[in-house]
Design a protein around this motif. Structure first.
Motif, PDB file in Angstrom:
ATOM      1  N   GLU A   9     -24.635  41.893   6.170  1.00  0.00           N
ATOM      2  CA  GLU A   9     -26.077  41.601   6.092  1.00  0.00           C
ATOM      3  C   GLU A   9     -26.518  40.684   7.216  1.00  0.00           C
ATOM      4  O   GLU A   9     -27.580  40.860   7.803  1.00  0.00           O
ATOM      5  N   LYS A  10     -25.664  39.710   7.513  1.00  0.00           N
ATOM      6  CA  LYS A  10     -25.989  38.768   8.597  1.00  0.00           C
ATOM      7  C   LYS A  10     -26.064  39.512   9.937  1.00  0.00           C
ATOM      8  O   LYS A  10     -26.980  39.316  10.721  1.00  0.00           O
ATOM      9  N   ASP A  11     -25.072  40.368  10.186  1.00  0.00           N
ATOM     10  CA  ASP A  11     -25.051  41.127  11.451  1.00  0.00           C
ATOM     11  C   ASP A  11     -26.281  42.027  11.554  1.00  0.00           C
ATOM     12  O   ASP A  11     -26.889  42.174  12.611  1.00  0.00           O
ATOM     13  N   PHE A  12     -26.609  42.641  10.411  1.00  0.00           N
ATOM     14  CA  PHE A  12     -27.776  43.533  10.363  1.00  0.00           C
ATOM     15  C   PHE A  12     -29.051  42.748  10.728  1.00  0.00           C
ATOM     16  O   PHE A  12     -29.833  43.156  11.584  1.00  0.00           O
ATOM     17  N   GLN A  13     -29.204  41.579  10.097  1.00  0.00           N
ATOM     18  CA  GLN A  13     -30.391  40.761  10.349  1.00  0.00           C
ATOM     19  C   GLN A  13     -30.426  40.278  11.801  1.00  0.00           C
ATOM     20  O   GLN A  13     -31.494  40.229  12.425  1.00  0.00           O
ATOM     21  N   ALA A  14     -29.240  39.956  12.340  1.00  0.00           N
ATOM     22  CA  ALA A  14     -29.181  39.468  13.721  1.00  0.00           C
ATOM     23  C   ALA A  14     -29.676  40.561  14.673  1.00  0.00           C
ATOM     24  O   ALA A  14     -30.400  40.288  15.642  1.00  0.00           O
ATOM     25  N   LYS A  15     -29.296  41.797  14.382  1.00  0.00           N
ATOM     26  CA  LYS A  15     -29.755  42.923  15.218  1.00  0.00           C
ATOM     27  C   LYS A  15     -31.269  43.042  15.153  1.00  0.00           C
ATOM     28  O   LYS A  15     -31.934  43.225  16.179  1.00  0.00           O
ATOM     29  N   ILE A  16     -31.803  42.970  13.945  1.00  0.00           N
ATOM     30  CA  ILE A  16     -33.258  43.079  13.766  1.00  0.00           C
ATOM     31  C   ILE A  16     -33.950  41.950  14.544  1.00  0.00           C
ATOM     32  O   ILE A  16     -34.904  42.189  15.275  1.00  0.00           O
ATOM     33  N   ASP A  17     -33.419  40.731  14.399  1.00  0.00           N
ATOM     34  CA  ASP A  17     -34.039  39.577  15.071  1.00  0.00           C
ATOM     35  C   ASP A  17     -33.990  39.730  16.593  1.00  0.00           C
ATOM     36  O   ASP A  17     -34.880  39.281  17.298  1.00  0.00           O
ATOM     37  N   ALA A  18     -32.930  40.369  17.080  1.00  0.00           N
ATOM     38  CA  ALA A  18     -32.798  40.537  18.529  1.00  0.00           C
ATOM     39  C   ALA A  18     -33.575  41.756  19.033  1.00  0.00           C
ATOM     40  O   ALA A  18     -33.542  42.070  20.220  1.00  0.00           O
ATOM     41  N   GLY A  19     -34.215  42.468  18.123  1.00  0.00           N
ATOM     42  CA  GLY A  19     -35.011  43.634  18.523  1.00  0.00           C
ATOM     43  C   GLY A  19     -34.149  44.843  18.858  1.00  0.00           C
ATOM     44  O   GLY A  19     -34.585  45.744  19.579  1.00  0.00           O
ATOM     45  N   ILE A  20     -32.916  44.865  18.338  1.00  0.00           N
ATOM     46  CA  ILE A  20     -32.034  46.026  18.587  1.00  0.00           C
ATOM     47  C   ILE A  20     -32.284  47.052  17.484  1.00  0.00           C
ATOM     48  O   ILE A  20     -32.326  46.697  16.298  1.00  0.00           O
ATOM     49  N   ASN A  21     -32.417  48.315  17.877  1.00  0.00           N
ATOM     50  CA  ASN A  21     -32.667  49.357  16.871  1.00  0.00           C
ATOM     51  C   ASN A  21     -31.471  49.549  15.941  1.00  0.00           C
ATOM     52  O   ASN A  21     -30.323  49.452  16.368  1.00  0.00           O
ATOM     53  N   ILE A  22     -31.768  49.874  14.700  1.00  0.00           N
ATOM     54  CA  ILE A  22     -30.719  50.261  13.755  1.00  0.00           C
ATOM     55  C   ILE A  22     -30.580  51.780  13.879  1.00  0.00           C
ATOM     56  O   ILE A  22     -31.579  52.503  13.859  1.00  0.00           O
ATOM     57  N   GLU A  23     -29.339  52.253  14.047  1.00  0.00           N
ATOM     58  CA  GLU A  23     -29.112  53.693  14.204  1.00  0.00           C
ATOM     59  C   GLU A  23     -28.468  54.250  12.922  1.00  0.00           C
ATOM     60  O   GLU A  23     -27.884  53.492  12.138  1.00  0.00           O
ATOM     61  N   PRO A  24     -28.557  55.577  12.709  1.00  0.00           N
ATOM     62  CA  PRO A  24     -28.116  56.159  11.430  1.00  0.00           C
ATOM     63  C   PRO A  24     -26.690  55.795  11.006  1.00  0.00           C
ATOM     64  O   PRO A  24     -26.423  55.634   9.831  1.00  0.00           O
ATOM     65  N   LYS A  25     -25.769  55.658  11.980  1.00  0.00           N
ATOM     66  CA  LYS A  25     -24.376  55.383  11.581  1.00  0.00           C
ATOM     67  C   LYS A  25     -24.106  53.893  11.393  1.00  0.00           C
ATOM     68  O   LYS A  25     -23.002  53.516  10.973  1.00  0.00           O
ATOM     69  N   ASP A  26     -25.071  53.051  11.721  1.00  0.00           N
ATOM     70  CA  ASP A  26     -24.894  51.604  11.523  1.00  0.00           C
ATOM     71  C   ASP A  26     -24.952  51.276  10.037  1.00  0.00           C
ATOM     72  O   ASP A  26     -25.612  51.977   9.261  1.00  0.00           O
ATOM     73  N   TRP A  27     -24.289  50.184   9.672  1.00  0.00           N
ATOM     74  CA  TRP A  27     -24.399  49.723   8.284  1.00  0.00           C
ATOM     75  C   TRP A  27     -25.829  49.233   8.042  1.00  0.00           C
ATOM     76  O   TRP A  27     -26.445  48.618   8.926  1.00  0.00           O
TER      77      TRP A  27
END
Ligand SMILES: [Fe+2]
Ligand SMILES: [Fe+2]
Length: 242
Positions: A9-27
């Motif tokens: 969850e932390k990694d996911f949020q960090a990606k969102i905060d950094a403006g990195i797109n979430i892709e289908p195979k990502d958790w």
């Protein structure tokens, strides 16, 4: 191997905060997946259902040029539905399942498409106001965190620009025509300006009801504000897409 949900969850949020797109195979958290499926399938259904009232006017378009333009627009909307269905499928739901949810009423679509299209000017008002409102909403979605949805939106917004222009052109032409044509265009705008505002959701509805109850006839003022918002948004969007 034990999966550390908290870390994911932390990694996911960090990606969102950094403006990195979430892709289908990502958790991704289940709630995020679920909300995306709900929102994207509703959007895809709206594109497909939205074709229906306009498709009815293809054979009744007043000239060959207008038929070709409307045909191209309706075809675009089918394409929008397909891009978004495909993007939604990457989240683990099948197209059959989505169609089933639409047919059983479990999934919704934009209520604007339940309004009847009574005359040719409605093709103008829908293009100018309804597609215009959709563009404002979709421009924001082009910056959303889910990669396939954001990329679909970029392409869709470019096509929506053409839809809005053709709608404006229909109404502008009719306003230069006979008295009857002018009346037809006015009647259509009178019927569609309010429902198209509703595409911005409950907040604007409450705000406008409040304003209307405070000051008597606000329709023309609200309409002016709405049109200026659309025009400003369009200029801004075109700059972003260039
Ligand atoms: Fe569309
Ligand atoms: Fe459109």
């Amino acid at each position: 191997m034990e999966v550390n949900i908290e870390q994911l969850e932390k990694d996911f949020q960090a990606k969102i905060d950094a403006g990195i797109n979430i892709e289908p195979k990502d958790w991704m958290p289940e709630r995020y997946r679920h909300q995306l499926i709900r929102m994207m399938s509703q959007h895809a259904h709206s594109e497909v259902v939205g074709m229906l009232p306009e498709g009815n006017w293809i054979t009744r378009a007043p000239s060959l040029m207008r038929k070709m333009v409307l045909l191209a627009k309706v075809q675009d909307e089918a394409g929008h539905g397909l891009y978004i269905y495909s993007a939604t499928e990457t989240l683990g739901i099948s197209r059959d399942e989505m169609t089933n949810q639409l047919l059983t009423g479990k999934a919704k679509y934009s209520s604007i498409f339940n309004y009847p299209t009574l005359n040719w000017a409605d093709m103008g008002a829908i293009g100018w106001l309804v597609d215009g409102a959709a563009i404002v909403n979709q421009t924001a979605l082009a910056k959303c965190s889910f990669g396939p949805y954001a990329r679909a939106m970029l392409r869709i917004c470019k096509e929506e620009n053409f839809h809005q222009k053709q709608g404006y052109q229909i109404l502008a032409n009719m306003m230069q025509g006979t008295e009857e044509q002018k009346q037809m265009a006015q009647d259509s705008v009178n019927r569609f300006w309010w429902p198209s505002l509703m595409m911005f959701g409950q907040v604007i509805k409450t705000l406008l009801t409040l304003m209307n109850s405070c000051v008597g006839k606000l329709n023309s003022i609200v309409m002016t504000i709405y049109v200026s918002v659309l025009l400003t948004e369009q200029c801004h969007r075109q700059k972003q897409l260039e």
